[in-house]
Design an enzyme around this catalytic site. Structure first.
Site, PDB file in Angstrom:
ATOM      1  N   GLU A  36       0.595  -1.491   0.046  1.00 33.06           N
ATOM      2  CA  GLU A  36       0.027  -0.079   0.075  1.00 33.06           C
ATOM      3  C   GLU A  36       0.604   1.109   0.039  1.00 33.06           C
ATOM      4  O   GLU A  36       1.888   1.356   1.163  1.00 33.06           O
ATOM      5  CB  GLU A  36      -0.374  -0.927   1.145  1.00 33.06           C
ATOM      6  N   ARG A 262       5.291 -12.382   9.414  1.00 34.30           N
ATOM      7  CA  ARG A 262       6.127 -11.393   9.366  1.00 34.30           C
ATOM      8  C   ARG A 262       7.696 -11.268  10.276  1.00 34.30           C
ATOM      9  O   ARG A 262       7.118 -11.411  11.357  1.00 34.30           O
ATOM     10  CB  ARG A 262       5.262 -10.288   9.305  1.00 34.30           C
ATOM     11  N   LYS A 272       5.207   0.977   9.856  1.00 34.72           N
ATOM     12  CA  LYS A 272       5.012   2.047   8.814  1.00 34.72           C
ATOM     13  C   LYS A 272       4.625   2.936   9.063  1.00 34.72           C
ATOM     14  O   LYS A 272       4.505   3.870   9.374  1.00 34.72           O
ATOM     15  CB  LYS A 272       3.852   1.809   6.974  1.00 34.72           C
TER      16      LYS A 272
HETATM   17  P1  ATP Z   1       3.102  -1.858   7.900  1.00 35.52           P
HETATM   18  O1  ATP Z   1       2.209  -2.789   9.367  1.00 35.52           O
HETATM   19  O2  ATP Z   1       3.911  -1.792   8.181  1.00 35.52           O
HETATM   20  O3  ATP Z   1       1.828  -0.840   8.145  1.00 35.52           O
HETATM   21  P2  ATP Z   1       1.470  -3.687   5.828  1.00 35.52           P
HETATM   22  O4  ATP Z   1       1.428  -5.185   5.905  1.00 35.52           O
HETATM   23  O5  ATP Z   1       0.244  -3.444   5.784  1.00 35.52           O
HETATM   24  O6  ATP Z   1       2.951  -3.357   6.703  1.00 35.52           O
HETATM   25  P3  ATP Z   1       1.561  -3.333   2.775  1.00 35.52           P
HETATM   26  O7  ATP Z   1       2.363  -2.546   1.586  1.00 35.52           O
HETATM   27  O8  ATP Z   1       0.338  -3.753   2.657  1.00 35.52           O
HETATM   28  O9  ATP Z   1       2.439  -2.893   4.871  1.00 35.52           O
HETATM   29  O10 ATP Z   1       2.915  -4.718   2.498  1.00 35.52           O
HETATM   30  C1  ATP Z   1       2.850  -4.693   1.137  1.00 35.52           C
HETATM   31  C2  ATP Z   1       3.803  -6.351   1.347  1.00 35.52           C
HETATM   32  O11 ATP Z   1       4.471  -6.789   2.691  1.00 35.52           O
HETATM   33  C3  ATP Z   1       1.990  -7.151   2.559  1.00 35.52           C
HETATM   34  O12 ATP Z   1       1.657  -8.262   0.957  1.00 35.52           O
HETATM   35  C4  ATP Z   1       2.738  -7.958   3.535  1.00 35.52           C
HETATM   36  O13 ATP Z   1       2.196  -8.591   4.117  1.00 35.52           O
HETATM   37  C5  ATP Z   1       4.012  -7.782   3.499  1.00 35.52           C
HETATM   38  N1  ATP Z   1       4.924  -6.909   4.899  1.00 35.52           N
HETATM   39  C6  ATP Z   1       4.137  -6.348   5.842  1.00 35.52           C
HETATM   40  N2  ATP Z   1       5.513  -5.951   6.509  1.00 35.52           N
HETATM   41  C7  ATP Z   1       5.650  -7.016   6.516  1.00 35.52           C
HETATM   42  C8  ATP Z   1       7.084  -7.505   6.928  1.00 35.52           C
HETATM   43  N3  ATP Z   1       7.216  -7.162   8.819  1.00 35.52           N
HETATM   44  N4  ATP Z   1       7.261  -9.235   7.542  1.00 35.52           N
HETATM   45  C9  ATP Z   1       6.621  -9.604   6.331  1.00 35.52           C
HETATM   46  N5  ATP Z   1       6.232  -9.124   5.010  1.00 35.52           N
HETATM   47  C10 ATP Z   1       5.726  -8.062   5.538  1.00 35.52           C
HETATM   48 MG    MG Z   2      -1.051  -3.538   4.920  1.00 41.42          MG
END
Ligand code: ATP
Ligand code: MG
Length: 568
Positions: A36, A262, A272
């Site tokens: 995102e 994760r 983020k």
């Molecule tokens: P955050 O919690 O940091 O905002 P998010 O999952 O909301 O992370 P996205 O931009 O939606 O962030 O993530 C893009 C991809 O990266 C998704 O498939 C998510 O599952 C993966 N991802 C995000 N954070 C991690 C992590 N700590 N370890 C592994 N994969 C991750």
């Molecule tokens: Mg997300």
């Protein structure tokens, strides 16, 4: 702490191999990385990137980069651009497979209309508060909305008017008609469309209704022909909804959703939402502050992408949440840089040394290898002269027993240079040591003597006249506790920020070979650590270095002591 050795295979590879064996998806493997665009990528994303692009590479498939940009409020072009730069820098390429969920807004809208036609979605006019109430809890079932049995025609009409902008935000939502008594709360008639009168960074004012993540995500996967939709564990409960939507619409492509744990990393936060707070509160200098666990921060610090990929390989992919020791990341960085960073000398806290028996005005050029094991990396010339600088803490006037470096009357070796013996200590009016008077042994050039005299220490040094001034920034963990996320009630993770996470030394001296060091280039400062030329603040006239990692490898130590206690 996860200290298990690297896994070569993982459960997702096993699933894909089995799918290929069974001929599922006609032998195709199509994955996607779906960020995102509401912040910069971090090391957790790197895990997901390496996994998705890595699987595509391994199985001769493709990996799409898809911006999951369905929320117009938090998303920005700046993030879209940084994400592309970071994925490329990590060494991956989506070729022409760059997509935006927002490109599917019309298709998604049409799917929603189709769901209404099939009697599987309805416009609900409860407000947000009521919807929450009706949803029930983990232990009690939900209640049907009074609008649940609206007829198809009425639903179509209301949804069309939602789209036309006739209603205010929150007045109506579109919900999937599933089961308010489901034991899985996600399945209790989830909202799939909402009114949001906000401009979108790509579609502008075209839309005032936007699809929810659960609706947009599975359908985007399906539209793109994704075969394996890999996401993190928090989406496990959403998996039945993922399949319900695709089944209800009988989409031609129905991907498989697979969840993995994760990445959590000690002494830092990886979310983020939290990283953005550090930036906004100016606790760090920006998303690319070298202390940040963002890809741009790691890049600016000087961490090579190869080291990040190696780290992601070693941590492996599992279904159980765990905390990875940041020492493992540092270990991967060290291993990579040890193999290829050229060696030079730098003095961070200079102490002047005058070689009283060395001819004034004479300069010798000493040839030294740039890498101890890689002759092909060549050599550099190091000037030696009467006035030198050594590290302040390499001298002690009154040394304790185990201090083997320079002291009054003691002889040490200068790396690639001569043996010197300290004869005199000069102090200022306050009694601070400002200069050492030493003598050198002309027969010891290159680091040995005809009589094979032993010295216990070899010091790094620079020649005063030719050394270049530099600023060196030393970074330590950003947080003082292993898990800053696990805060006690009422405490905020920001309360654990390490006040000593950045130490700036502005009177450093580096050997002249570094005068032309390229922006971003990485070096080993002998005896100190690995350093990079800061890509933002360094100029040829005013060099600025970032410490990437020290030479001390706490990971190797942990491994050694674990082996010991395991009896192996
Ligand atoms: P955050 O919690 O940091 O905002 P998010 O999952 O909301 O992370 P996205 O931009 O939606 O962030 O993530 C893009 C991809 O990266 C998704 O498939 C998510 O599952 C993966 N991802 C995000 N954070 C991690 C992590 N700590 N370890 C592994 N994969 C991750
Ligand atoms: Mg997300």
């Amino acid at each position: 702490m996860n200290t298990t050795p690297p896994a070569t295979s993982n459960f997702i590879k096993t699933i894909i191999e089995e799918d290929l064996r069974l001929g599922k998806f006609n032998g195709r493997v199509v994955t996607r990385f779906p960020p995102e665009p509401n912040g910069y990528l971090h090391i957790g994303h790197a895990k997901s990137i390496c996994l998705n692009f890595g699987l595509a590479r391994e199985f001769n498939g493709t990996c799409h980069l898809r911006f999951d940009d369905t929320n117009p409020i938090k998303e920005e072009v700046e993030y879209v651009e940084s994400i592309q730069r970071d994925v490329r820098w990590l060494g991956f390429d989506w070729n022409d497979k760059l997509f935006y969920a927002s490109d599917y807004f019309l298709k998604l809208h049409d799917y929603a209309v189709e769901l209404i036609r099939r009697g599987k979605a309805y416009v609900c006019s409860l407000d947000a508060e009521q919807i929450r109430e009706y949803r029930g809890t983990l232990t009690t079932p939900g209640k049907d909305s009074p609008y649940r049995d609206r007829g198809v025609a009425e639903n179509l009409d209301l949804f069309a008017r939602m789209r036309a902008g006739e209603f205010e935000e929150g007045e109506h939502v579109l919900r999937a008609k599933i089961d308010m008594a489901s034991s899985n709360v996600v399945m209790r008639d989830p909202v799939i469309y909402r009114i949001k009168k906000a401009a979108h960074h790509r579609t502008g004012d075209v839309w005032c209704i936007y699809p929810m993540y659960d609706f947009a995500h599975c359908l985007s996967d399906s539209i793109e022909g994704i075969t394996h939709s890999i996401c993190t564990l928090e989406f496990e409960n959403n998996r039945p909804l993922y399949h319900w939507i695709l089944d209800a619409l009988e989409t031609p492509c129905h991907p498989e959703q697979i969840e993995f744990a994760r990445l959590n990393l000690s002494y830092t936060v990886i979310s983020k939402r939290k990283l953005i707070q550090l930036v906004r509160d100016k606790i760090v200098s920006g998303w690319d502050d070298p202390r940040m666990p963002t890809i741009s921060g790691l890049r600016r610090r000087g961490v090579p992408p190869e080291a990040i990929r190696d780290f992601c390989d070693r941590i492996g992919v599992a279904r159980a949440d765990s905390m990875v020791d940041i020492a493992l990341l540092e270990h991967c960085i060290r291993e990579d840089l040890n193999a290829r960073a050229p060696r030079v000398m730098a003095v961070l806290r200079p102490l002047k040394v005058v070689i009283t028996n060395y001819p004034e005005g004479q300069i010798e050029e000493l040839e030294a290898p740039l890498h101890p094991e890689k002759a092909d990396m060549g050599t550099r010339m190091i000037p030696f002269s009467r006035d030198l600088y050594i590290e302040q803490d390499d001298f002690m006037e009154d040394p304790p027993k185990k201090f083997y470096r320079l002291a009054p009357g003691r002889e040490v070796r200068l790396r690639y240079g001569y043996y010197i013996t300290c004869r005199d200590v000069i102090k200022d009016a306050q009694g601070r040591i400002v200069e050492l008077r030493c003598v050198y042994d002309p027969a010891s050039r290159g680091g040995g003597t005809p009589d094979n005299r032993k010295v216990k220490a070899t010091l790094h040094w620079v020649s005063a006249a030719q050394a270049r001034p530099a600023e060196v920034r030393t970074y330590n963990h950003l947080f003082t506790v292993q898990n800053p996320n696990e805060t006690l009630e009422g405490q905020d993770f920001r309360g654990f920020v390490n006040p000593d996470s950045l130490e700036v030394l502005s009177n450093c001296l580096v050997e002249p070979h570094l005068a032309l060091a390229e922006s971003g280039s990485r070096w080993q400062f002998e005896r100190l650590g690995y350093y990079s030329v800061d890509s933002v603040d360094s100029t040829p006239g005013a060099l600025v270095f970032n410490r990437i990692v020290s030479l001390r490898d706490s990971w190797a130590k942990i491994q050694a002591s674990e082996k010991k206690t395991a009896g192996g």
